[in-house]
Motif scaffolding. Sequence first.
Motif, mmCIF file in Angstrom:
data_model
loop_
_atom_site.group_PDB
_atom_site.id
_atom_site.type_symbol
_atom_site.label_atom_id
_atom_site.label_comp_id
_atom_site.label_asym_id
_atom_site.label_seq_id
_atom_site.Cartn_x
_atom_site.Cartn_y
_atom_site.Cartn_z
ATOM 1 N N GLY A 16 -12.558 -20.549 -14.696
ATOM 2 C CA GLY A 16 -13.362 -19.487 -15.277
ATOM 3 C C GLY A 16 -12.787 -19.068 -16.610
ATOM 4 N N VAL A 17 -13.656 -18.941 -17.603
ATOM 5 C CA VAL A 17 -13.217 -18.493 -18.921
ATOM 6 C C VAL A 17 -14.012 -17.248 -19.295
ATOM 7 N N PRO A 18 -13.461 -16.367 -20.133
ATOM 8 C CA PRO A 18 -14.128 -15.091 -20.431
ATOM 9 C C PRO A 18 -15.461 -15.283 -21.140
ATOM 10 N N ASP A 19 -16.395 -14.408 -20.797
ATOM 11 C CA ASP A 19 -17.718 -14.427 -21.419
ATOM 12 C C ASP A 19 -18.192 -12.991 -21.568
ATOM 13 N N ALA A 20 -18.676 -12.642 -22.754
ATOM 14 C CA ALA A 20 -19.047 -11.252 -23.038
ATOM 15 C C ALA A 20 -20.197 -10.775 -22.163
ATOM 16 N N LYS A 21 -21.133 -11.662 -21.823
ATOM 17 C CA LYS A 21 -22.307 -11.245 -21.060
ATOM 18 C C LYS A 21 -22.076 -11.325 -19.563
ATOM 19 N N TRP A 22 -21.528 -12.449 -19.083
ATOM 20 C CA TRP A 22 -21.451 -12.702 -17.639
ATOM 21 C C TRP A 22 -20.091 -12.372 -17.041
ATOM 22 N N GLY A 23 -19.160 -11.877 -17.839
ATOM 23 C CA GLY A 23 -17.819 -11.594 -17.319
ATOM 24 C C GLY A 23 -16.952 -12.823 -17.453
ATOM 25 N N GLU A 24 -17.364 -13.907 -16.818
ATOM 26 C CA GLU A 24 -16.731 -15.199 -17.015
ATOM 27 C C GLU A 24 -17.756 -16.284 -16.699
ATOM 28 N N THR A 25 -17.550 -17.449 -17.271
ATOM 29 C CA THR A 25 -18.446 -18.570 -17.007
ATOM 30 C C THR A 25 -17.617 -19.789 -16.624
ATOM 31 N N VAL A 26 -18.330 -20.811 -16.177
ATOM 32 C CA VAL A 26 -17.683 -22.006 -15.637
ATOM 33 C C VAL A 26 -17.374 -22.996 -16.757
ATOM 34 N N LYS A 74 -7.517 -16.905 -5.227
ATOM 35 C CA LYS A 74 -8.397 -18.016 -4.884
ATOM 36 C C LYS A 74 -9.062 -18.521 -6.154
ATOM 37 N N ASP A 75 -9.364 -19.788 -6.169
ATOM 38 C CA ASP A 75 -10.013 -20.348 -7.358
ATOM 39 C C ASP A 75 -11.515 -20.156 -7.277
ATOM 40 N N VAL A 76 -11.919 -18.887 -7.208
ATOM 41 C CA VAL A 76 -13.328 -18.533 -7.210
ATOM 42 C C VAL A 76 -13.639 -17.900 -8.557
ATOM 43 N N ILE A 77 -14.685 -18.364 -9.180
ATOM 44 C CA ILE A 77 -15.128 -17.824 -10.461
ATOM 45 C C ILE A 77 -16.273 -16.866 -10.169
ATOM 46 N N ILE A 78 -16.238 -15.670 -10.735
ATOM 47 C CA ILE A 78 -17.322 -14.716 -10.534
ATOM 48 C C ILE A 78 -18.088 -14.591 -11.843
ATOM 49 N N SER A 79 -19.278 -15.164 -11.851
ATOM 50 C CA SER A 79 -20.106 -15.181 -13.049
ATOM 51 C C SER A 79 -21.365 -14.368 -12.795
ATOM 52 N N GLY A 80 -21.498 -13.247 -13.513
ATOM 53 C CA GLY A 80 -22.659 -12.388 -13.318
ATOM 54 C C GLY A 80 -22.738 -11.807 -11.919
ATOM 55 N N GLY A 81 -21.584 -11.640 -11.276
ATOM 56 C CA GLY A 81 -21.552 -11.069 -9.938
ATOM 57 C C GLY A 81 -21.697 -12.090 -8.822
ATOM 58 N N GLU A 82 -21.932 -13.363 -9.171
ATOM 59 C CA GLU A 82 -22.087 -14.402 -8.160
ATOM 60 C C GLU A 82 -20.801 -15.225 -8.051
ATOM 61 N N ASN A 83 -20.394 -15.501 -6.808
ATOM 62 C CA ASN A 83 -19.212 -16.325 -6.588
ATOM 63 C C ASN A 83 -19.529 -17.799 -6.821
#
Length: 510
Positions: free
Chosen positions: A434-444, A402-411
């Motif tokens: 979603g692209v990789p981010d060191a702090k949030w896992g991934e960001t928008v 699914k095209d869901v981005i999980i950023s900081g644990g939030e969908n």
Amino acid sequence: MQTPLTVMDFLDRAELVYGDRVGLVDEPVQPAESWGEVTYRRMAQLARAQAAGLDRLGVGPGERVAVVSHNSARLMTSLYGVSGHGRILVPVNFRLKAEEVAYIVEQSGASVLLVDPELDEALAGIAVKHRFVLGAGSDEVLYDFANEPVRHPVSESQTATVNYTSGTTARPKGVQLTHRNLWLNAVLMGLHFGASDRDVYLHTLPLFHVNGWGLPFGLTGLGAQHVILRKVDGAEILRRVERHGVTFLSGAPAVAAMILEAAADWDGPVPGRDRVRMVLAGAPPPTALVQRFEDELGWEFMQLYGLTETSPLVTVNRGRAEWDALPAAERAGKLAQAGAPALGTRLRVDGQGEVLVRSNTVLEGYWQQAEETEAVLKDGWFHTGDGGTLTDGYLAIADRKKDVIISGGENVSSIEVEDCLYRHPAVLEVAVIGVPDAKWGETVKALVVLKDGHRADEAELIAHCKQRLAGYKCPTSLEFRDALPRTATGKLQKFRLRSPYWEGHERQVN
């Protein structure tokens, strides 16, 4: 003999066995008056009084009560005062914008809306029959101590909560979780993560998030103590661990990263070493984070994989005796997997690589969305939308179907963000990934094609989103393109758009 499994079982036992124990320590600094330390006997009295207050308002069984609040004793007690007495609790993400909250209130048909004082002004325009701002003033109306609540019959098949989740549609779907779903999830969480009456649990996880993953239920039934944390901050987490003797907490990998960052500046030994355990979920954690967590903090790292639709427990990963002698990096690699199926859960991966689940914690359905329910429960399996592999019984999440981005644990629904950007007059096409981010896992990240003759810059389009969406949903970066790749049928090929940003990563989720 069979008796119904309901969420009241947990508070009933706590009142009976641990009535004089302080079961709940409310956030001391908050805009609503703090309840301070609350014994389990008092918590049960408050839940009954809340139910009686709803009786007095004419809120009948099965009616929905929506709550938009940061973590608080009032919100936690509502799990029992509302759901435990025949109504349906709708915990709403406090980060949402007014338009988003209004949709949830309307779609759920909530007749009552309880609002955190900090959000009163922002949510002032939402139409609902009964609206209260949480605090001492509303307590006088919402809690009726003079009368016993009406004993509405509650069966385990009844919906206890409706939890809204961002999926692949532009609007969130209301996940119906029954008393049976919540009861079994709570017991399984306690079993797999070793909960007991000696635990002190710090609520770093938002209570609206799948009812705090069910831990408020199971830990209450076992007599553990709950310490409410209103807002997440790494240094404050360490202070609460030290002050209250915390043994257990949970959250997204981003929360663990905050704790590690705060620990680096902590004066003296990091509190909780060899005592605290933390369960993470929301996105697969990097192996390096797992190793740092255990080496630098001395806390036990645990992980679960789950979804709102599964209450949420699907898999569990906790260090095994067989791994004790492994080198730290190898052990961390094993702990970074999603884990093995929880007791009573069946997993399989279909021919397209999608993870399918069958268990007693799978949702009853999506609230008033029969077609979506039928699609996700097709062929007797819950279709997660996540891609993964199973090796020796252990699941590893490899990609998101699914095209869901999980950023900081939030969908974050990519479609919802795209829909927002399409409202800007200069935007012709847009794809959100979603692209990789060191702090949030991934960001928008948004990839945008502008209309001929129109102009807009990155800052303008991000500001456009921030006016309409919760902050965590908004793009943190934006690129302009001449065109976006599509299939012959006109569908966006998002995997091609994501691929360059994930080069060098083993998984397409971070």
